[in-house]
Design an enzyme around this catalytic site. Structure first.
Site, PDB file in Angstrom:
ATOM      1  N   LYS A  53       0.837  -1.208   0.000  1.00  0.00           N
ATOM      2  CA  LYS A  53       0.000   0.000   0.000  1.00  0.00           C
ATOM      3  C   LYS A  53       0.870   1.255   0.000  1.00  0.00           C
ATOM      4  CE  LYS A  53      -3.773  -2.322   2.413  1.00  0.00           C
ATOM      5  NZ  LYS A  53      -4.386  -2.648   3.694  1.00  0.00           N
ATOM      6  N   GLN A  97      -3.996  -0.956   9.936  1.00  0.00           N
ATOM      7  CA  GLN A  97      -3.978  -2.313   9.390  1.00  0.00           C
ATOM      8  C   GLN A  97      -4.531  -3.301  10.412  1.00  0.00           C
ATOM      9  OE1 GLN A  97      -3.084  -3.180   6.189  1.00  0.00           O
ATOM     10  NE2 GLN A  97      -3.754  -5.254   6.703  1.00  0.00           N
ATOM     11  N   ASP A 120     -10.288   3.555   4.581  1.00  0.00           N
ATOM     12  CA  ASP A 120     -10.744   2.166   4.459  1.00  0.00           C
ATOM     13  C   ASP A 120     -12.277   2.093   4.431  1.00  0.00           C
ATOM     14  OD1 ASP A 120      -8.938   0.118   4.073  1.00  0.00           O
ATOM     15  OD2 ASP A 120      -8.350  -0.017   6.184  1.00  0.00           O
TER      16      ASP A 120
END
Ligand code: NAP
Length: 283
Positions: A53, A97, A120
């Site tokens: 990412k 994460q 997200d």
């Protein structure tokens, strides 16, 4: 019938190229989009995801920053970091994460992220907006699934879409996105009896289960568009999706491979969410 392959790798590359131009336009206006990733613990898969990412962000000119914590980091320390990032005008996207170490309440951490920076799309404000059909940040993997379907030119309105899996990160949001596009949507889960009788009716079938090769050819309607979200590690170390690709490709009309399908689109959508957040903050 041999299915058309929905090549997520090349669609993601084209998407990133278009995003790079958006970044350049923002930079000309004095705005460099910024993505910050927080990771805690030493889960090897998470480390690979985070690396991919941040690298992808850098490649298109998004400033990326990584905060790595040991597995015994306190929840308070993570919450403090998130609060500082919320207040930092140069940070447009914050990604925590998952999974976090067990002693940390992941839901509390996610709810602490400012919804506008929640790239997200996991904050309840964003999930609620999605359900209500209002603007918000849409979770990356479901958005990537939709882009693959759209790119293939598959009709969505009026078709029967079946989603296998009901997680908050994939199954439920993708079902809502399909509903917004006027599909008739059925969601199956581990308590659904005779899943096969339902998947066989699907014009669009999304598998988001986490069981290698669960969806066999007998579960698929001929000509269906099959999107495989699953990422499963086989005993021989190879990756497999939730769909038995070799068998289903002879029945489906379209199919995503694993790897090279939904995975690369997830990262591209993360970058898109971050750049959109930067653009919204700096109209
Ligand atoms: P999850 O939270 O474990 O959810 C799995 C869902 O599948 C649950 O709703 C579960 O039902 C359902 N399920 C389990 N066994 C089933 C069965 N035999 N028949 C029907 N439904 C069944 O997983 P997730 O986070 O949604 O992820 C799903 C898969 O996608 C995983 O392989 C994950 O690694 C992958 N993934 C890929 C990406 C990407 O970028 N490509 C992103 C995210 C996730 P219950 O709710 O009843 O337990």
């Amino acid at each position: 019938m041999t299915a058309q392959i929905l090549d997520g790798k090349s669609l993601a590359a084209a998407t990133r190229a278009a995003l790079k131009q958006k970044v350049e336009a923002l930079v000309q206006r004095g705005v460099r989009p910024g993505l910050t990733v927080i990771i805690a613990g030493d889960d090897p898969a998470s480390k690979v995801y985070v690396r991919n990412k941040t690298l992808a962000a850098r490649e298109i000119g998004v400033h990326s920053q990584l905060f790595e914590y040991k597995k015994d980091v306190s929840e308070a320390e993570i919450l403090q970091r998130v609060a500082a990032l919320n207040a930092n005008r140069e940070v447009h996207g914050i990604l925590v994460q998952l999974p976090l170490p067990k002693h940390i309440d992941a839901a509390r951490v996610l709810e602490t992220i400012a919804p506008a920076k929640d790239v997200d799309g996991f904050h309840e404000a964003n999930l609620g907006a999605l359900m209500a059909g209002r603007p918000g940040v849409v979770p990356c993997t479901p958005l990537g699934c939709m882009r693959l379907i759209e790119h293939a030119g598959v009709q969505i309105a009026g078709r029967h879409a079946v989603v296998v899996g009901r997680s908050n990160v994939v199954g439920k949001p993708v079902a809502h996105l399909l509903l917004q596009r006027d599909a008739t949507v059925t969601i199956c889960h581990s308590k659904t009896p005779n899943v096969e009788s339902i998947t066989k009716q699907a014009d669009i079938l999304i598998a988001a289960v986490g069981r290698a090769k669960l969806v066999g050819a007998q579960m698929v309607k001929p000509g269906a568009c099959v999107i495989d979200v699953g990422i499963n590690r086989l005993p021989d170390g190879k990756l497999a999706g939730d769909v038995d690709y070799e068998a289903v490709k002879n029945v489906a009309g379209w199919i995503t491979p694993v790897p090279g399908g939904v995975g690369p689109m997830t990262i591209a959508m993360l970058l898109e969410n971050c750049i959109s957040a930067a653009a919204r903050e700096n109209p």
